[in-house]
Design an enzyme around this catalytic site. Structure first.
Site, short mmCIF file in Angstrom:
data_model
loop_
_atom_site.label_atom_id
_atom_site.label_comp_id
_atom_site.label_asym_id
_atom_site.label_seq_id
_atom_site.Cartn_x
_atom_site.Cartn_y
_atom_site.Cartn_z
N GLU A 1 4.52 -3.89 12.42
CA GLU A 1 3.57 -2.80 12.12
C GLU A 1 2.40 -3.46 11.41
O GLU A 1 2.48 -3.78 10.23
CB GLU A 1 4.23 -1.75 11.21
CG GLU A 1 5.41 -1.03 11.84
CD GLU A 1 4.99 -0.02 12.90
OE1 GLU A 1 3.79 0.31 12.99
OE2 GLU A 1 5.86 0.41 13.67
N GLY B 1 2.56 -5.23 7.63
CA GLY B 1 1.55 -5.95 6.86
C GLY B 1 0.38 -6.31 7.75
O GLY B 1 0.13 -5.68 8.78
N CYS C 1 -3.28 1.56 6.79
CA CYS C 1 -3.48 0.98 8.12
C CYS C 1 -4.07 2.03 9.06
O CYS C 1 -4.72 1.71 10.04
CB CYS C 1 -2.17 0.46 8.67
SG CYS C 1 -0.87 1.69 8.59
N LYS D 1 12.19 -7.58 1.35
CA LYS D 1 11.27 -8.22 0.40
C LYS D 1 10.01 -7.36 0.30
O LYS D 1 9.17 -7.37 1.19
CB LYS D 1 10.88 -9.62 0.87
CG LYS D 1 10.17 -10.40 -0.23
CD LYS D 1 9.22 -11.44 0.31
CE LYS D 1 7.94 -10.84 0.78
NZ LYS D 1 7.13 -10.17 -0.24
N PRO D 2 9.88 -6.62 -0.81
CA PRO D 2 8.64 -5.86 -1.00
C PRO D 2 7.52 -6.81 -1.42
O PRO D 2 7.78 -7.96 -1.78
CB PRO D 2 8.99 -4.91 -2.14
CG PRO D 2 10.07 -5.60 -2.92
CD PRO D 2 10.84 -6.45 -1.92
N ARG E 1 -6.95 9.21 2.40
CA ARG E 1 -5.53 9.14 2.05
C ARG E 1 -5.27 7.73 1.52
O ARG E 1 -5.74 6.75 2.09
CB ARG E 1 -4.70 9.39 3.32
CG ARG E 1 -3.22 9.23 3.11
CD ARG E 1 -2.50 9.74 4.35
NE ARG E 1 -1.08 9.52 4.24
CZ ARG E 1 -0.38 8.77 5.09
NH1 ARG E 1 -0.96 8.21 6.12
NH2 ARG E 1 0.91 8.61 4.92
N SER F 1 0.96 10.47 10.56
CA SER F 1 2.27 9.99 10.09
C SER F 1 3.26 11.14 9.95
O SER F 1 2.96 12.14 9.30
CB SER F 1 2.12 9.32 8.73
OG SER F 1 1.10 8.36 8.78
N GLU G 1 8.28 2.96 14.64
CA GLU G 1 9.13 3.37 13.53
C GLU G 1 9.13 4.89 13.45
O GLU G 1 8.09 5.52 13.61
CB GLU G 1 8.61 2.77 12.22
CG GLU G 1 8.77 1.25 12.19
CD GLU G 1 8.56 0.60 10.83
OE1 GLU G 1 9.33 -0.29 10.48
OE2 GLU G 1 7.60 0.98 10.13
N ARG H 1 11.08 3.55 5.96
CA ARG H 1 10.92 3.62 7.41
C ARG H 1 11.75 2.56 8.12
O ARG H 1 12.02 2.64 9.31
CB ARG H 1 9.43 3.38 7.70
CG ARG H 1 8.84 4.23 8.75
CD ARG H 1 7.35 4.33 8.63
NE ARG H 1 6.64 3.09 8.91
CZ ARG H 1 5.32 3.06 9.15
NH1 ARG H 1 4.62 4.18 9.15
NH2 ARG H 1 4.71 1.93 9.37
N ASN I 1 0.80 -1.24 0.00
CA ASN I 1 0.00 0.00 0.00
C ASN I 1 0.84 1.28 0.00
O ASN I 1 0.41 2.29 -0.54
CB ASN I 1 -1.05 -0.01 1.12
CG ASN I 1 -0.46 -0.04 2.50
OD1 ASN I 1 0.70 -0.42 2.69
ND2 ASN I 1 -1.24 0.36 3.48
P1 NAP Z 1 0.13 -8.88 3.94
O1 NAP Z 1 -0.65 -9.77 3.08
O2 NAP Z 1 0.28 -9.23 5.37
O3 NAP Z 1 1.56 -8.77 3.24
C1 NAP Z 1 2.58 -7.93 3.73
C2 NAP Z 1 3.92 -8.43 3.25
O4 NAP Z 1 4.14 -9.73 3.78
C3 NAP Z 1 4.03 -8.58 1.74
O5 NAP Z 1 5.35 -8.32 1.35
C4 NAP Z 1 3.71 -10.05 1.54
O6 NAP Z 1 4.24 -10.54 0.34
C5 NAP Z 1 4.41 -10.64 2.74
N1 NAP Z 1 3.93 -11.95 3.14
C6 NAP Z 1 2.68 -12.47 3.03
N2 NAP Z 1 2.65 -13.71 3.56
C7 NAP Z 1 3.91 -13.97 4.01
C8 NAP Z 1 4.51 -15.08 4.66
N3 NAP Z 1 3.83 -16.18 4.96
N4 NAP Z 1 5.82 -15.01 4.98
C9 NAP Z 1 6.53 -13.91 4.70
N5 NAP Z 1 6.01 -12.81 4.08
C10 NAP Z 1 4.71 -12.85 3.75
O7 NAP Z 1 -0.41 -7.40 3.91
P2 NAP Z 1 -0.79 -6.50 2.65
O8 NAP Z 1 -2.10 -6.93 2.14
O9 NAP Z 1 0.36 -6.44 1.70
O10 NAP Z 1 -0.89 -5.06 3.31
C11 NAP Z 1 -2.02 -4.61 3.94
C12 NAP Z 1 -1.92 -4.79 5.45
O11 NAP Z 1 -0.77 -4.11 5.94
C13 NAP Z 1 -3.09 -4.18 6.18
O12 NAP Z 1 -3.51 -5.04 7.20
C14 NAP Z 1 -2.51 -2.89 6.75
O13 NAP Z 1 -3.17 -2.40 7.88
C15 NAP Z 1 -1.12 -3.31 7.06
N6 NAP Z 1 -0.25 -2.15 7.15
C16 NAP Z 1 0.20 -1.77 8.38
C17 NAP Z 1 1.00 -0.63 8.50
C18 NAP Z 1 1.49 -0.18 9.84
O14 NAP Z 1 2.38 0.64 9.86
N7 NAP Z 1 0.95 -0.67 10.95
C19 NAP Z 1 1.35 0.09 7.36
C20 NAP Z 1 0.87 -0.33 6.12
C21 NAP Z 1 0.09 -1.46 6.03
P3 NAP Z 1 3.30 -10.93 -0.89
O15 NAP Z 1 2.17 -9.98 -0.89
O16 NAP Z 1 4.19 -10.79 -2.06
O17 NAP Z 1 2.88 -12.34 -0.62
#
Ligand code: NAP
Length: 486
Positions: A258, A236, A292, A182-183, A286, A449, A466, A167, A159
């Site tokens: 996070e 994530g 998040c 790893k993005p 935003r 932020s 962070e 960060r 996102n």
């Molecule tokens: P996500 O599905 O949890 O994925 C986040 C990252 O983890 C991606 O790089 C993903 O790679 C990787 N990933 C997924 N499964 C994994 C596993 N089993 N082992 C290692 N890595 C793994 O989250 P998202 O859908 O990308 O992002 C949205 C979430 O992030 C929301 O819940 C949001 O609230 C949260 N977020 C939190 C913050 C904060 O600062 N608290 C900031 C931004 C976003 P792949 O997608 O390539 O599989």
């Protein structure tokens, strides 16, 4: 060739390991899609578990020499990264919009925000302090030093393709750590470009290694369990974060998490309503709601709900939705079809349970994963979107009558990232702020932020902070030396 094609073509697409660009094991690739059209932008390397280990090997090999560099040198590299990002903001923003979908103006905002982390941590690199203390019995002395944690694994979501990495990379570089990042597979380009830029800024080979993969679990789990890894920083979703904490337990790995949010947004009867609506637009819209920190549950005092709803609906329905590269577009597509279906299901569920649609809620036909800005009112507590992260442009409004009721509703969640509070009564602002169970609070403002402030959550929104003066602590170990003066 169009400017869009030029920008994509100028972006590296291979793995960045030990300072070299190289293809993945067996030459495998994965496609990166433009969410506004559903078409492929380009293919990037699709790392295997062996590629992941090679990246960790490079980080481990570079660690000792990197930790011994002068803090000023590390700071200067970060400062140059800030300058390069600022100079190339247009190109970086366009690249981000193409892979992630948000309007170019928002991508520029993210590039500026991400660059600020490099500026901030350039300044922090030379301020890593320690301590000298006389023991309480007056005899011995205590020396306290802070040293880099060691090789780190950094995992970031789609996102905010640049800022979530910045960060982590900023403080890790400042502290003297090497890393493998790893993005998300959906938005790898911004990170690959950043690696190129940091190399230009003087970052030595092996300090930052970037792997892109369609098999994040298969590639990352062996690295998390590898005894050479010293730290995992993840941004994530909460379910993935939880499973990574479990994997980290084996090596008792230091973790920063996070995770997800479910932000309450409280509007009291004495609030400046126009300011509250402006704040709600920021907190909700935003990043198109894919944040998040997005206001997920908007609680408004019953005496002002109607006015607030009318003003918010007017603004939400006036937003221009479209491809992020087009002039004047304010809301881009969601990241993919799955996310759009999820948002639609959550809205349908709320409506079935009695919520009223004030604007939006109808998905247009055509290419791309668009969802219209939507306002719902009279949303019942039982609606799924009161519990789950919406991650889309949907503002659910619910009335409250008393301060205690508002606080209880706000805290009724396993998440605790951020809350927003609008009131002109200082005593109430402080009273409610003390009771809200979140790591951050926006008081009469819709954005919290800031690279100079500690970002992070409590409860199941995460561990650690962070940014701010504590951001670098996540990458430093404290070592204490007991000195015998006899
Ligand atoms: P996500 O599905 O949890 O994925 C986040 C990252 O983890 C991606 O790089 C993903 O790679 C990787 N990933 C997924 N499964 C994994 C596993 N089993 N082992 C290692 N890595 C793994 O989250 P998202 O859908 O990308 O992002 C949205 C979430 O992030 C929301 O819940 C949001 O609230 C949260 N977020 C939190 C913050 C904060 O600062 N608290 C900031 C931004 C976003 P792949 O997608 O390539 O599989």
């Amino acid at each position: 060739m169009s400017r869009e094609q030029e920008v994509v073509q100028a972006c590296p697409t291979e793995l960045f390991i030990g300072g070299k660009w190289r293809s993945a094991d067996g030459g495998r690739t994965l496609a990166v899609e433009d969410p506004s059209t559903g078409t492929t932008l380009c293919d990037v390397a699709d790392a295997s578990p062996a590629d992941g280990v090679a990246a960790l090997d490079a980080a481990v090999a570079a660690q000792a020499e990197w930790a011994a560099t002068a803090p000023r040198e590390r700071g200067e590299i970060l400062r140059r990264t800030y300058e390069l990002m600022t100079q190339r903001a247009d190109e970086l923003a366009l690249l981000m919009t193409l892979e992630m979908g948000k309007p170019v103006a928002e991508s520029k905002g993210e590039i500026a925000y991400a660059a600020e982390f490099f500026r901030w941590f350039a300044e922090e690199a030379v301020r890593i302090d320690g301590g000298y203390q006389v023991a309480p019995n007056g005899q011995g002395r205590f020396l306290v030093m802070r040293q880099p944690v060691g090789p780190c694994l950094l995992i970031t979501p789609w996102n905010f393709p640049a800022a979530m990495g910045a960060r982590k990379i900023g403080p890790a570089v400042a502290a003297g750590c090497t890393m493998v990042i790893k993005p998300a597979a959906q938005t790898p380009l911004s990170m690959l470009k950043l690696a190129e830029l940091m190399t230009e800024a003087g970052l030595p080979a092996g300090v930052l290694n970037v792997i892109t993969t369609s098999d994040s679990g298969g590639v990352m789990e062996p690295l998390i369990r590898d005894p050479r890894t010293r730290k995992l920083s993840f941004t994530g979703s909460t379910p993935v974060g939880r499973s990574l904490i479990e994997q980290s337990a084996e090596q008792v790995l230091r973790t920063s998490m996070e995770l997800g949010g479910n932000a309450p947004f409280l509007v009291f009867s004495d609030a400046d309503l126009d300011q509250a609506v402006e704040g709600a637009m920021l907190a909700k819209m935003r990043n198109g709601g894919e944040a998040c920190t997005a206001a997920n549950r908007i609680y408004v005092h019953s005496s002002v709900l109607e006015d607030f709803a009318a003003k918010l609906t007017e603004k939400m329905s006036a937003l221009k939705v479209g491809r992020g590269t087009e002039d004047g577009v304010q809301v881009g597509p969601l990241i993919d079809g799955k996310q759009r279906d999820k948002v639609k299901d959550l809205v349908d569920d709320a409506v079935q349970q009695g919520a009223r649609v004030l604007t939006g809620a109808e998905v247009a036909e055509g290419k791309g994963y668009f969802y219209p800005p939507t306002v719902l009112t009279d949303v019942p507590k039982s609606a799924r979107l009161q519990k789950e992260e919406i991650f889309g442009p949907v503002a659910p409004l619910t009335a409250f009558d008393t301060e205690d009721e508002a606080v209880a509703m706000a805290n009724d969640t396993e998440f605790g990232l951020v809350s927003y509070l609008f009131t002109r009564d200082l005593a109430r602002a402080l009273r409610v702020s003390e009771k809200l169970e979140t790591g951050m609070i926006g008081l009469n403002q819709g954005i919290v932020s800031n690279p100079a402030a500690p970002f992070g959550g409590v409860k199941q929104s995460g561990l650690g902070r962070e940014g701010g003066s504590v951001g670098i602590d996540e990458y430093l170990e404290v070592k204490y030396v007991a000195v015998n003066l006899d």
